[in-house]
Design an enzyme around this catalytic site. Structure first.
Site: not given
Lengths: 433, 433
Positions: B11, B21, B32, B42, B70, B269
Site C-alpha cells: 500500500a 506519477r 519503513e 505472499c 521514482r 492491511d
C-alpha cells in the site's frame, strides 16, 4: 402435443432434453440426418491429432441412450427435405411425414463450395463431421502425406493445422482475408503467425484460392488439403418454408428463439443470436451458444417462457498449447459497429516470475463516449481462458473501464500476479481515455 | 508540499509511486521500519518451501532503486513512534521528526500474541517478514526438524503447512474455529481436509491452543511450530493519533481512503475497505486490496480525486497444487449479513475428459429475494482462479443468477467444457430459487 426437432447435435438435443424436463408427457421426436447424435464437433481436430483415440469419445449420447434416458424418439438417417408449416408437418427424404405442433430447427452449419475447383479429390477434406475426421485419420495412416495445405485461418483451419503438424506434416495455411481467427486485429494476427511459425507452420494471409491442383494449392506443394473456410448457416430448409433470415444469412429469431412462424423455433449454428455489445443480431456459430439457445428454444416449445438474451462473441483456440482468446469487438469491429473505440494492449506475466509466469498479452477496447468496455483479447500459455471470461463477464454487465480496473480478482503466486494482466490493461486504457 | 508515507510495502509504495506519477514535484518520503521495502509477503511460503531460492526475488524494489526511479526519499530503519497531526509531523524512534502536509498510513498487519504461552522459543515461528522466513529456512537446514505443528488454518497457516510438508516434515494443523481458510462453510472445509490428508497433512479443527510445550502442542509431538493465526491490523500508531477505527478494528476511511483526519489517508492491511456485496466496511488483509487502495490514497494525497469503491473478498490458495478459491459470502456469512441465502454446489469436469479434465467443485450463493449472486467458491486443479474471477466480476456487477447463467464463456476442449462448471452451478441454483 408433439415437438419435432430437426438436428441431433448441440442445439437440437439441448432443446429436446429441456422440453422433456419441463413436460414429462410431451411427444418429442428428434430427426437426425446422419448416423450419430450429440457429436462434439469441437473435438474433431483432437481426434485427427490422435489425442482422442476413440470416436465414441466425441459423442455424449448414443441414439439408444438418449431415447431411453430422455424418453425421446430419436431417428437417425432421417433427412428432412421440406417443412410444410400450413400442414404442421415435415417431409423426410424417405417420403415419410412427421406432424408437429411445435418445431425446433437446429440444422447447424454447412460448408459452402467457395467456387474452388478440385474439391472433389481424394486428398481434399472438410472437418465438420465424424465421417470427415475418420476419413482424414485413415488418409494419414494409409497414405502418410508429408505436406498439407489448410485453406482458411478460422478456428477449424488453425486447429486442423495444429493437429496435422503434430502428426509430423509440413503445414501451410492460406487465408483469404488479412486476419487470422476471424478477428480484424493486425497485432492479434501477428501473434498468431508468430506462434504458428515457432512450430514451423506457415500462415499466408491475403491468398484467395481458386483451385486445388493435384499436387499443390496456390503454388504451395502438398499431398493433402483441408478446407476450413466457407461455413454458412444451413438454412435452405427454413428459407423454403418461409422462415425469415436475418442480415447475416442465418435464421432470425426473437429472444425466445421463435422464428416469424409461430411455434417454430431455431437455435444453434443455423440461427442468429443477439450480440449484447452491439445490440444487433449476429451469426457466430459456436457450441456454447447452440447449447444455451437450444435449451431456451426447447423450454419455450414446451410451453415455458424463457429468454436467451444473447452472446458477447467469446472464443478461444489453442495453437500449440498457447491460448488465443477474444470476446466482444476488436477496435476495427467496434468502429464499424458505431463505437468510438479506444484500446490498450499490454504484455505482462501470467504469474510471478518465480512461479514460471509466462508472457500474456491483453488488449482491451472501450468506447470513448460511454467509457464502456466493448471487447478484448488475451493471448497466453496459462490463464488465457479465465482472463477472457472475466472480460466477457464484464461485457455482459456493460461494465465501464473505470469499474473494471477495480475488480477484486484472485491473487496468489501459483495462479496470478498481484496485478492481474487484465487489470494492467485496464490501467493502461484509463490513461488513453 | 510534502507527502509522508508510513510503511514501505504494497500500500505504501503504491501510494508513493502513484503520487509521484501525478505530481513530479511533490516531496515524498517513505518511512519503513525494516530494512527492505516492497516485500511480497505472499511469496514467503514459497521461499520456505525452497521454490524461491533467492530472497531478492521476494522484493520488487531495493530502496536505492525506488529512490532513483521514482525520486522518492525512502528511509529504511525508520520506525515511526507517534503521529502529531496538530503539528503535522511524525516522530521517529531515533527522535527525528518529519513534517508532512499529507500523510498515508500503511502500517500493515501484525501478529497478536493470542495469549499462547511459550511463543518465545527458538523453534516457534511466525511467517510475516523476510526475517521470519530466513530464520525458518536456516532452522530447517540446520536443525532438520521432522514434525511441525502449524497453529491456524488461514492462508498463511495452510501455505506454511504445504511448504513444510514439501520439505519432508510431518505436519499437523491446529485450528481454533470449525473452518479452514476463514470460510464458514462446512463442505469447503471438508474438501480442504481431504486434500491435506491426501498429502498426509492433518487438519484438526476446534483446537484452542493455550501453550507451546518444548516438544509438543496440544498433545501433538513436534520439533517446530509455525503460528499462522492472530493477524490484526497494525493500528496503534493511528489510534494514538486520534484516527477512528471501524468495527473491524482496522482504520476507517471514506472511499478516497481518507481517515477522519483531513489529509491523512490509510490503505492496506491496516485499513478497512468497503465490501461491495454487503455494502459495509470490512477488514480482509490482502495484497491486491493494498495495492489498489494504496494507489487511490496516493492519488488523492497528491491532489487528485479518485475513489476506491471496494472489494468483494476474493482469494485463492494452492494446497498441494489444487486451488481453493472463494469470493463474496458463504451461505452462513450471507445469512449473517442479512441476506436470505440459497446455494447450490456442483461437481463437474474442468475440461472434457479426453483433455484430462479434473474434478471441479463450484458453489454459488444467491439472495432469494433479489436473486442477486452474493458469493461463491471454486475448488480444482486447473482453472479455479479464472472461474472464481468470473464470479467475482459478477459480484462487482451485482449480477443476478438469471443473467450469470447466460454468460458467454470461452469454450474449447483444451481449456473448458462446453458447459463451464460455473454455468452448471448457476443452472442448479436456478432450480433452487
Amino acid at each position: 402435443m408433439a415437438l419435432v426437432v430437426i438436428g441431433g447435435t448441440a442445439a437440437g438435443l439441448s432443446a429436446a432434453a429441456r422440453a422433456r424436463r419441463l413436460d414429462p408427457r410431451l411427444d418429442i421426436v428428434v430427426l437426425e440426418k446422419g448416423t450419430v447424435i450429440s457429436l462434439g464437433a469441437c473435438g474433431l481436430p483432437y481426434f485427427v491429432e490422435g489425442k482422442i483415440r476413440d470416436a465414441k469419445d466425441l459423442t455424449v449420447f448414443t441414439p439408444e441412450r438418449f431415447r431411453k434416458e430422455r424418453d425421446v424418439d430419436v431417428r437417425t438417417g432421417a433427412r428432412v427435405i421440406s417443412i410444410s408449416h400450413p400442414k404442421r408437418e415435415v417431409v423426410l427424404e424417405s417420403g415419410a411425414r412427421v406432424g408437429y405442433e411445435k418445431l425446433v430447427i437446429a440444422t447447424g452449419a454447412r460448408a459452402e463450395n467457395l467456387g474452388i475447383a478440385g474439391t472433389g479429390q481424394d486428398h481434399v477434406f472438410h472437418l465438420l463431421s465424424l465421417d470427415d475426421a475418420e476419413r482424414m485419420r485413415a488418409f494419414l495412416r494409409e497414405r502418410k502425406p508429408r505436406r498439407a495445405v489448410v485453406i482458411g485461418a478460422g478456428y477449424i483451419g488453425i486447429e486442423a493445422a495444429d493437429a496435422l503438424r503434430r502428426n509430423g506434416l509440413d503445414v501451410t495455411i492460406l487465408e483469404r482475408s488479412a486476419h487470422a481467427l476471424l478477428r480484424p486485429d493486425d497485432a492479434f494476427t501477428v501473434e498468431v503467425k508468430k506462434q504458428l511459425e515457432r512450430h514451423r507452420v506457415e500462415l499466408r494471409t491475403g491468398v484467395d484460392v481458386k483451385a486445388i491442383e493435384p499436387g499443390s494449392v496456390a503454388g504451395v506443394p502438398c499431398d493433402m488439403v483441408v478446407i476450413g473456410a466457407g461455413f454458412k448457416p444451413n438454412v435452405a430448409l427454413a428459407a423454403d418454408a418461409g422462415i425469415e433470415l436475418g442480415r447475416s444469412g442465418a435464421i432470425r429469431t426473437d429472444d425466445r428463439m421463435e422464428t416469424n412462424l409461430r411455434g417454430v423455433y431455431a437455435a444453434g449454428d443455423c440461427a442468429e443470436a443477439m450480440h449484447l455489445v452491439s445490440g444487433r443480431p449476429t451469426w457466430i456459430p459456436l457450441g456454447t451458444t447452440a447449447n444455451k439457445a437450444g435449451r431456451v428454444a426447447g423450454a419455450n416449445a414446451a410451453g415455458a417462457r424463457e429468454r436467451f438474451p444473447g452472446i458477447v462473441g467469446t472464443s478461444i483456440v489453442s495453437i500449440f498449447g498457447m491460448g488465443f482468446a477474444t470476446t466482444g469487438f476488436s477496435a476495427v469491429e467496434a468502429r464499424a459497429e458505431g463505437f468510438t473505440p479506444v484500446s490498450a494492449r499490454i504484455e505482462a506475466l501470467s504469474k510471478p516470475r518465480y512461479y514460471q509466469g509466462t508472457k500474456t498479452i491483453v488488449e482491451l477496447v472501450a468506447d470513448r463516449t460511454t467509457r464502456r468496455l466493448v471487447g478484448g483479447s488475451v493471448i497466453g500459455e496459462d490463464g488465457a481462458a479465465g482472463r477472457i471470461d472475466v472480460i466477457a463477464t464484464a461485457l455482459h454487465a456493460r461494465m465501464k473501464v473505470d469499474d473494471f480496473e477495480q475488480l477484486d480478482l484472485a491473487y496468489s503466486p501459483p495462479f496470478a500476479p498481484v496485478w492481474d494482466p487484465v487489470l494492467i490493461a485496464a490501467q493502461q486504457l484509463m490513461k488513453e481515455l
